[in-house]
Scaffold this active site. Structure first.
Site, PDB file in Angstrom:
ATOM      1  CB  CYS A  75      -0.978  -0.020   1.152  1.00 18.15           C
ATOM      2  SG  CYS A  75      -0.346   0.658   2.639  1.00 18.15           S
ATOM      3  NE  ARG A 115      -0.874  -1.307   6.335  1.00 15.94           N
ATOM      4  CZ  ARG A 115      -2.073  -0.733   6.385  1.00 15.94           C
ATOM      5  NH1 ARG A 115      -2.549  -0.107   5.334  1.00 15.94           N
ATOM      6  NH2 ARG A 115      -2.795  -0.794   7.478  1.00 15.94           N
ATOM      7  CG  ASP A 127      -4.500   5.271  11.603  1.00 12.90           C
ATOM      8  OD1 ASP A 127      -3.563   4.979  10.836  1.00 12.90           O
ATOM      9  OD2 ASP A 127      -5.445   4.494  11.835  1.00 12.90           O
ATOM     10  NE  ARG A 173      -9.590   2.855   1.493  1.00 11.63           N
ATOM     11  CZ  ARG A 173      -8.497   2.295   1.982  1.00 11.63           C
ATOM     12  NH1 ARG A 173      -7.327   2.607   1.483  1.00 11.63           N
ATOM     13  NH2 ARG A 173      -8.562   1.407   2.949  1.00 11.63           N
TER      14      ARG A 173
HETATM   15  C1  UD1 Z   1      -4.736  -1.077  11.571  1.00  8.41           C
HETATM   16  C2  UD1 Z   1      -5.578   0.108  11.148  1.00  8.41           C
HETATM   17  C3  UD1 Z   1      -4.700   1.210  10.568  1.00  8.41           C
HETATM   18  C4  UD1 Z   1      -3.609   1.576  11.554  1.00  8.41           C
HETATM   19  C5  UD1 Z   1      -2.854   0.341  12.036  1.00  8.41           C
HETATM   20  C6  UD1 Z   1      -1.876   0.657  13.162  1.00  8.41           C
HETATM   21  C7  UD1 Z   1      -7.682  -0.911  10.572  1.00  8.41           C
HETATM   22  C8  UD1 Z   1      -8.665  -1.264   9.510  1.00  8.41           C
HETATM   23  N1  UD1 Z   1      -6.555  -0.337  10.156  1.00  8.41           N
HETATM   24  O1  UD1 Z   1      -4.093  -1.590  10.420  1.00  8.41           O
HETATM   25  O2  UD1 Z   1      -5.533   2.344  10.298  1.00  8.41           O
HETATM   26  O3  UD1 Z   1      -2.700   2.479  10.944  1.00  8.41           O
HETATM   27  O4  UD1 Z   1      -3.768  -0.649  12.535  1.00  8.41           O
HETATM   28  O5  UD1 Z   1      -2.548   1.217  14.237  1.00  8.41           O
HETATM   29  O6  UD1 Z   1      -7.930  -1.086  11.745  1.00  8.41           O
HETATM   30  N2  UD1 Z   1       2.571  -6.538  10.841  1.00  8.41           N
HETATM   31  C9  UD1 Z   1       3.360  -7.585  10.459  1.00  8.41           C
HETATM   32  N3  UD1 Z   1       2.748  -8.776  10.155  1.00  8.41           N
HETATM   33  C10 UD1 Z   1       1.395  -8.933  10.231  1.00  8.41           C
HETATM   34  C11 UD1 Z   1       0.593  -7.860  10.625  1.00  8.41           C
HETATM   35  C12 UD1 Z   1       1.211  -6.659  10.917  1.00  8.41           C
HETATM   36  O7  UD1 Z   1       4.593  -7.471  10.378  1.00  8.41           O
HETATM   37  O8  UD1 Z   1       0.920 -10.049   9.946  1.00  8.41           O
HETATM   38  C13 UD1 Z   1       3.204  -5.237  11.159  1.00  8.41           C
HETATM   39  C14 UD1 Z   1       2.845  -4.153  10.143  1.00  8.41           C
HETATM   40  O9  UD1 Z   1       3.672  -4.177   9.031  1.00  8.41           O
HETATM   41  C15 UD1 Z   1       3.010  -2.890  10.975  1.00  8.41           C
HETATM   42  C16 UD1 Z   1       2.569  -3.323  12.364  1.00  8.41           C
HETATM   43  O10 UD1 Z   1       2.665  -4.753  12.385  1.00  8.41           O
HETATM   44  O11 UD1 Z   1       4.343  -2.465  11.007  1.00  8.41           O
HETATM   45  C17 UD1 Z   1       1.169  -2.900  12.743  1.00  8.41           C
HETATM   46  O12 UD1 Z   1       0.240  -3.355  11.794  1.00  8.41           O
HETATM   47  P1  UD1 Z   1      -1.274  -3.713  12.175  1.00  8.41           P
HETATM   48  O13 UD1 Z   1      -1.517  -3.313  13.589  1.00  8.41           O
HETATM   49  O14 UD1 Z   1      -1.525  -5.105  11.773  1.00  8.41           O
HETATM   50  O15 UD1 Z   1      -2.077  -2.733  11.230  1.00  8.41           O
HETATM   51  P2  UD1 Z   1      -3.434  -3.040  10.468  1.00  8.41           P
HETATM   52  O16 UD1 Z   1      -4.290  -3.946  11.269  1.00  8.41           O
HETATM   53  O17 UD1 Z   1      -3.143  -3.380   9.057  1.00  8.41           O
END
Ligand code: UD1
Length: 416
Positions: free
Chosen positions: A116, A121, A303, A395
């Protein structure tokens, strides 16, 4: 493609009513797939993302009735455990359906979300945890193919308290056989609401609101009616705008969910008045430079990082903003510099030197929060600003133009 025109420099004054939280409603919509029957969700914000999620639920065969701010999802007709690329590519939160679909059908085919605007991500935490719950996971032609005749409880520990992975595994665990524990779980209020919703549906969850969740699997979940919490990121966006340009009251907010922002506003010299369910931010004649580092809840939200940088552009001095959650989330910086800001980035830190004024220009919106940051900067700038590619803002912000107009801003949407 539509754009937003802003005649900058007007004082903002008044109050806005905050919409339901995007990041709460999306997993809640996915969770409705776990109930047998019709779930009703109230206070659903009218956003492109909620419409996308509704379409995704329809693909599964569920009967969806979206009449903002109300939504009902009847799962009795569900027959397709699939989330296609065309929908998932537009919204990463689509991945939330993986846990519920796998739990209900014993299999699921969900497109990988892909990259993205702010770097890769990954979804490795989601997949590793589902494997531990007994699912076989294959990646084929951009899709996750997951299979498990039944999911079984286990102990999961996330390396990082991922919001999405916590939500997905929490949902998957509700109907699994046995007990699942989730260590280092996300504690964001939106995850707390998801857990409360699942509990109302009959799930057995302990530790809600903490970083350690215990889920005892049950056979069935029942449909319920629930209302979405107010959007704390929308609240933060309007408070930052008020702190820069006048006096803005946000109604139906939950001040305790915004402690980190309110403390930073206070350090910036903003007058912050808190009532039970409303917060007012007022400009006091000067913006102090304030450094910050984003962190998981209850830290300063990533955010709101872009909006805070817009604020610091006009501070009386230099500040340093580090994003520790997403290291590459600075696509708003070159656009803010087009408006006359003085920002440099190095790794995951932005160095902002406050300027006396910003000047209107044509800029491009690159993601949801970056767009909000450009709108704030455009409102504070002298002259005219045109923000293009505003589908990003659609969005995640319900009627942001109308809300800023009601505060006295000169802002309008230009249809193309
Ligand atoms: C959610 C929010 C987004 C916000 C983010 C962090 C929603 C719909 N979106 O995104 O607005 O910016 O939380 O507060 O709620 N990661 C990994 N592996 C994974 C999953 C995550 O390495 O399987 C890492 C990501 O790259 C990132 C961190 O963990 O650096 C946080 O990501 P995550 O909390 O999962 O964000 P989202 O759920 O995608």
């Amino acid at each position: 493609m539509d754009s937003i025109y802003i005649g900058g420099g007007r004082e903002l004054k008044g109050s806005v009513l905050i919409s339901g939280a995007k990041n709460a409603v999306l997993p809640m919509m996915a969770a409705s797939l776990l109930a047998d029957g019709t779930t009703t969700i109230e206070n659903v914000p009218n956003l492109r993302d909620t419409i996308t999620m509704a379409s995704l639920l329809e693909v599964t065969g569920a009967e969806v009735n979206l009449d903002f701010p109300s939504l009902s999802v009847n799962t009795s007709t569900m027959d397709t455990p699939k989330a296609p690329y065309e929908l998932v590519k537009t919204m990463r939160a689509s991945f939330y359906v993986l846990g519920p679909l796998l739990s209900r059908f014993g299999e699921a085919k969900v497109s990988l979300p892909g990259g993205c605007a702010w770097g890769p991500r990954p979804v490795d935490f989601h997949l590793r945890a589902l494997k531990k719950m007994g699912a076989s996971i294959k990646l084929k032609e951009g899709y996750v193919l997951a299979k498990a005749p039944y999911l079984k409880g286990c102990s999961v520990r996330f390396d990082f308290p991922s919001v999405g992975a916590t939500g997905n595994i929490l949902m998957a665990a509700t109907r699994a056989r046995g007990t699942t524990t989730i260590e280092n779980a996300a504690m964001e209020p939106e995850i707390e609401q998801l857990a409360e919703m699942l509990k109302l549906m009959g799930a057995q969850i302990e530790g809600i609101g903490t970083s350690y969740l215990t889920v005892h699997g049950v056979e069935h979940l029942k449909p319920i009616t629930i209302s979405v919490i107010p959007d704390r990121i929308e609240i933060g966006t309007f408070l930052i705008a008020g702190a820069l340009m006048g006096k803005v009251t946000v109604k139906n907010s939950v001040p305790s969910q915004l402690t980190s922002l309110l403390e930073k506003l206070h350090s910036a010299g903003t007058q912050v008045d808190i009532d039970r369910e409303s917060i007012t931010a007022s400009f006091t004649g000067r913006v102090n430079p304030v450094d910050l580092t984003t962190a998981v809840y209850p830290g300063f939200p990533t955010d709101l990082q872009a909006q805070w940088i817009a604020f610091m552009c006009l501070a009386d001095g230099s500040s340093m903003l580090t994003d520790s959650v997403y290291h590459d989330r600075f696509s708003h910086v070159p656009e803010l510099n087009r408006l006359g800001a003085d920002i440099k980035t190095e790794h995951n830190t932005a160095f902002v030197r406050g300027v006396k004024k910003l000047k209107g220009a044509e800029v491009m919106s690159t993601d949801i929060r970056a767009s909000a940051s450009l709108i704030i900067a455009g409102l504070a700038a002298e002259g005219e600003t045109l923000v293009s590619r505003i589908y990003h803002i659609d969005r995640g912000y319900e009627n942001i133009v109308g809300k800023f107009q009601s505060l006295g801003a000169e802002i309008k949407r230009i249809k193309s």
